[in-house]
Design a protein around this motif. Structure first.
Motif, PDB file in Angstrom:
ATOM      1  N   LEU A  96     -42.517  33.168  55.546  1.00  0.00           N
ATOM      2  CA  LEU A  96     -42.585  34.031  54.432  1.00  0.00           C
ATOM      3  C   LEU A  96     -41.235  34.916  54.370  1.00  0.00           C
ATOM      4  N   ALA A  97     -41.120  35.641  55.334  1.00  0.00           N
ATOM      5  CA  ALA A  97     -39.857  36.636  55.247  1.00  0.00           C
ATOM      6  C   ALA A  97     -38.534  35.778  55.407  1.00  0.00           C
ATOM      7  N   ASN A  98     -38.508  34.907  55.948  1.00  0.00           N
ATOM      8  CA  ASN A  98     -37.275  33.821  56.006  1.00  0.00           C
ATOM      9  C   ASN A  98     -36.992  33.338  54.344  1.00  0.00           C
ATOM     10  N   LEU A  99     -38.141  32.902  53.779  1.00  0.00           N
ATOM     11  CA  LEU A  99     -37.809  32.654  52.337  1.00  0.00           C
ATOM     12  C   LEU A  99     -37.452  33.447  51.592  1.00  0.00           C
ATOM     13  N   THR A 100     -37.984  35.013  51.680  1.00  0.00           N
ATOM     14  CA  THR A 100     -37.732  36.073  50.826  1.00  0.00           C
ATOM     15  C   THR A 100     -36.412  36.469  50.999  1.00  0.00           C
ATOM     16  N   LYS A 101     -35.952  36.316  52.260  1.00  0.00           N
ATOM     17  CA  LYS A 101     -34.502  36.734  52.371  1.00  0.00           C
ATOM     18  C   LYS A 101     -33.563  35.653  51.826  1.00  0.00           C
ATOM     19  N   LEU A 102     -33.886  34.553  52.096  1.00  0.00           N
ATOM     20  CA  LEU A 102     -33.029  33.347  51.548  1.00  0.00           C
ATOM     21  C   LEU A 102     -32.766  33.503  50.102  1.00  0.00           C
ATOM     22  N   GLU A 113     -24.661  25.626  41.787  1.00  0.00           N
ATOM     23  CA  GLU A 113     -24.086  26.212  43.213  1.00  0.00           C
ATOM     24  C   GLU A 113     -24.950  26.251  44.471  1.00  0.00           C
ATOM     25  N   ARG A 114     -26.215  25.737  44.436  1.00  0.00           N
ATOM     26  CA  ARG A 114     -27.159  26.025  45.226  1.00  0.00           C
ATOM     27  C   ARG A 114     -27.540  24.759  46.102  1.00  0.00           C
ATOM     28  N   GLN A 115     -26.326  24.105  46.534  1.00  0.00           N
ATOM     29  CA  GLN A 115     -26.776  22.827  47.428  1.00  0.00           C
ATOM     30  C   GLN A 115     -26.768  23.343  48.891  1.00  0.00           C
ATOM     31  N   ALA A 116     -27.749  22.398  49.554  1.00  0.00           N
ATOM     32  CA  ALA A 116     -28.194  22.611  50.812  1.00  0.00           C
ATOM     33  C   ALA A 116     -28.408  21.654  51.474  1.00  0.00           C
ATOM     34  N   ALA A 136     -29.686  11.905  67.878  1.00  0.00           N
ATOM     35  CA  ALA A 136     -29.537  11.463  66.277  1.00  0.00           C
ATOM     36  C   ALA A 136     -29.685  12.665  65.467  1.00  0.00           C
ATOM     37  N   HIS A 137     -28.915  12.465  64.710  1.00  0.00           N
ATOM     38  CA  HIS A 137     -28.760  13.653  63.601  1.00  0.00           C
ATOM     39  C   HIS A 137     -28.953  13.181  62.223  1.00  0.00           C
ATOM     40  N   GLY A 138     -30.092  13.868  61.609  1.00  0.00           N
ATOM     41  CA  GLY A 138     -30.356  13.576  60.213  1.00  0.00           C
ATOM     42  C   GLY A 138     -30.432  14.452  59.351  1.00  0.00           C
ATOM     43  N   ILE A 139     -29.705  14.114  57.926  1.00  0.00           N
ATOM     44  CA  ILE A 139     -29.487  15.040  56.963  1.00  0.00           C
ATOM     45  C   ILE A 139     -30.230  14.669  55.762  1.00  0.00           C
ATOM     46  N   TRP A 140     -31.010  15.871  55.157  1.00  0.00           N
ATOM     47  CA  TRP A 140     -31.679  15.660  53.771  1.00  0.00           C
ATOM     48  C   TRP A 140     -30.951  16.704  52.907  1.00  0.00           C
ATOM     49  N   ARG A 141     -30.173  15.994  51.916  1.00  0.00           N
ATOM     50  CA  ARG A 141     -29.701  16.843  50.794  1.00  0.00           C
ATOM     51  C   ARG A 141     -30.425  17.149  49.710  1.00  0.00           C
ATOM     52  N   GLY A 142     -30.144  18.420  49.379  1.00  0.00           N
ATOM     53  CA  GLY A 142     -30.687  19.018  48.349  1.00  0.00           C
ATOM     54  C   GLY A 142     -30.303  20.301  47.393  1.00  0.00           C
ATOM     55  N   GLN A 143     -31.259  20.834  46.845  1.00  0.00           N
ATOM     56  CA  GLN A 143     -30.779  22.262  46.242  1.00  0.00           C
ATOM     57  C   GLN A 143     -31.853  23.162  46.621  1.00  0.00           C
ATOM     58  N   ILE A 144     -31.352  24.557  46.490  1.00  0.00           N
ATOM     59  CA  ILE A 144     -32.346  25.853  46.678  1.00  0.00           C
ATOM     60  C   ILE A 144     -32.909  26.216  45.529  1.00  0.00           C
ATOM     61  N   VAL A 159     -38.907  26.045  49.082  1.00  0.00           N
ATOM     62  CA  VAL A 159     -37.697  26.304  48.061  1.00  0.00           C
ATOM     63  C   VAL A 159     -36.699  25.149  48.083  1.00  0.00           C
ATOM     64  N   PHE A 160     -36.998  24.022  48.888  1.00  0.00           N
ATOM     65  CA  PHE A 160     -35.976  23.198  49.056  1.00  0.00           C
ATOM     66  C   PHE A 160     -36.394  21.877  48.110  1.00  0.00           C
ATOM     67  N   LEU A 161     -35.286  21.779  47.317  1.00  0.00           N
ATOM     68  CA  LEU A 161     -35.520  20.504  46.043  1.00  0.00           C
ATOM     69  C   LEU A 161     -34.728  19.294  46.571  1.00  0.00           C
ATOM     70  N   PRO A 162     -35.144  18.413  47.254  1.00  0.00           N
ATOM     71  CA  PRO A 162     -34.565  17.112  47.807  1.00  0.00           C
ATOM     72  C   PRO A 162     -33.827  16.374  46.681  1.00  0.00           C
ATOM     73  N   ASP A 163     -32.583  15.901  46.903  1.00  0.00           N
ATOM     74  CA  ASP A 163     -32.150  15.056  45.704  1.00  0.00           C
ATOM     75  C   ASP A 163     -32.872  13.736  45.547  1.00  0.00           C
ATOM     76  N   ASP A 164     -33.680  13.379  46.385  1.00  0.00           N
ATOM     77  CA  ASP A 164     -34.143  12.083  46.436  1.00  0.00           C
ATOM     78  C   ASP A 164     -35.831  12.269  46.024  1.00  0.00           C
ATOM     79  N   ALA A 165     -36.025  13.261  45.317  1.00  0.00           N
ATOM     80  CA  ALA A 165     -37.283  13.411  45.081  1.00  0.00           C
ATOM     81  C   ALA A 165     -37.653  14.308  43.986  1.00  0.00           C
ATOM     82  N   ASN A 166     -38.717  14.343  43.250  1.00  0.00           N
ATOM     83  CA  ASN A 166     -39.097  15.194  42.132  1.00  0.00           C
ATOM     84  C   ASN A 166     -39.891  16.545  42.865  1.00  0.00           C
ATOM     85  N   GLY A 167     -39.483  17.638  42.571  1.00  0.00           N
ATOM     86  CA  GLY A 167     -40.290  18.865  43.021  1.00  0.00           C
ATOM     87  C   GLY A 167     -39.579  19.343  44.394  1.00  0.00           C
TER      88      GLY A 167
END
Length: 198
Positions: A96-102, A113-116, A136-144, A159-167
């Motif tokens: 919760l503290a991490n989300l609030t700070k982010l 401009e909230r790409q992550a 192995a390095h996996g990357i999941w792209r989206g927005q905050i 708070v992570f909105l994946p590019d390949d999903a709704n919500g």
């Protein structure tokens, strides 16, 4: 069946990884089953920290080990929180503290401009001094998002909105997340390499 030590104390990661690792036919055990303390994570990247953790668990147990180092990298914050994702707000593991700070740090950043990206690096070592750890390095792209939504998942998922999903990632079912996440992507890559090198 050979035992594989998972170098994590994070219950969310442990549950995800144990499920995703089922095809390897290992007896997957958390490092806590061997009274192994967390490794000192003093690497400067996800890759370095994953290898440090895997070697530590293997050295302490005498068994093959796998470690995950993962986190969120936000473009507008120069890649932060990055390797410090779990302790971004100071206290390790306080989601919760991490989300609030982010969200506070991104207050002035507009929608476009909230790409992550969520990053997950998995390191597998056959023994503590394995000269060729499997990485192995996996990357999941989206927005905050501007606010948290959803009740599934853990960490920054709400708070992570994946590019390949709704919500948000926290609105995905466990089955959906298992298909899409950075951890799932990394594990697919790891399994492919282990089948080649086995």
């Amino acid at each position: 069946m050979q035992t594989l030590v998972l170098a994590t104390s994070n219950k969310g990661k442990l549950a995800e990884l144990a499920d995703l690792l089922a095809p390897l036919h290992f007896d997957v055990q958390p490092q806590s089953a061997f009274a192994i303390d967390d490794a000192v994570e003093d690497g400067l990247s996800f890759i370095e920290n994953a290898i440090l953790k895997a070697r530590h668990a293997s050295r302490s147990s005498g068994l093959p080990a796998m470690a995950d180092d993962s986190g969120l990298a936000v473009d507008a914050l120069g890649g932060a929180p990055g390797i410090y994702s779990a302790r971004y707000a100071g206290e390790h593991g306080n989601d919760l503290a991490n989300l609030t700070k982010l969200l506070a740090d991104l207050t002035e950043v507009p929608a476009g401009e909230r790409q992550a990206q969520f990053h997950c690096v998995l390191a597998f070592v056959r023994h503590a001094d394995d000269p060729v750890p499997v990485i192995a390095h996996g990357i999941w792209r989206g927005q905050i998002a501007f606010a948290a939504t959803g009740s599934h998942g853990f960490g920054y998922d709400p708070v992570f909105l994946p590019d390949d999903a709704n919500g948000s990632a926290a609105e995905l079912t466990p089955a959906e997340k298992k298909q899409l996440s950075h951890r799932a992507k990394a594990l697919k890559l790891l399994l492919a390499q282990l089948q080649v090198t086995a």
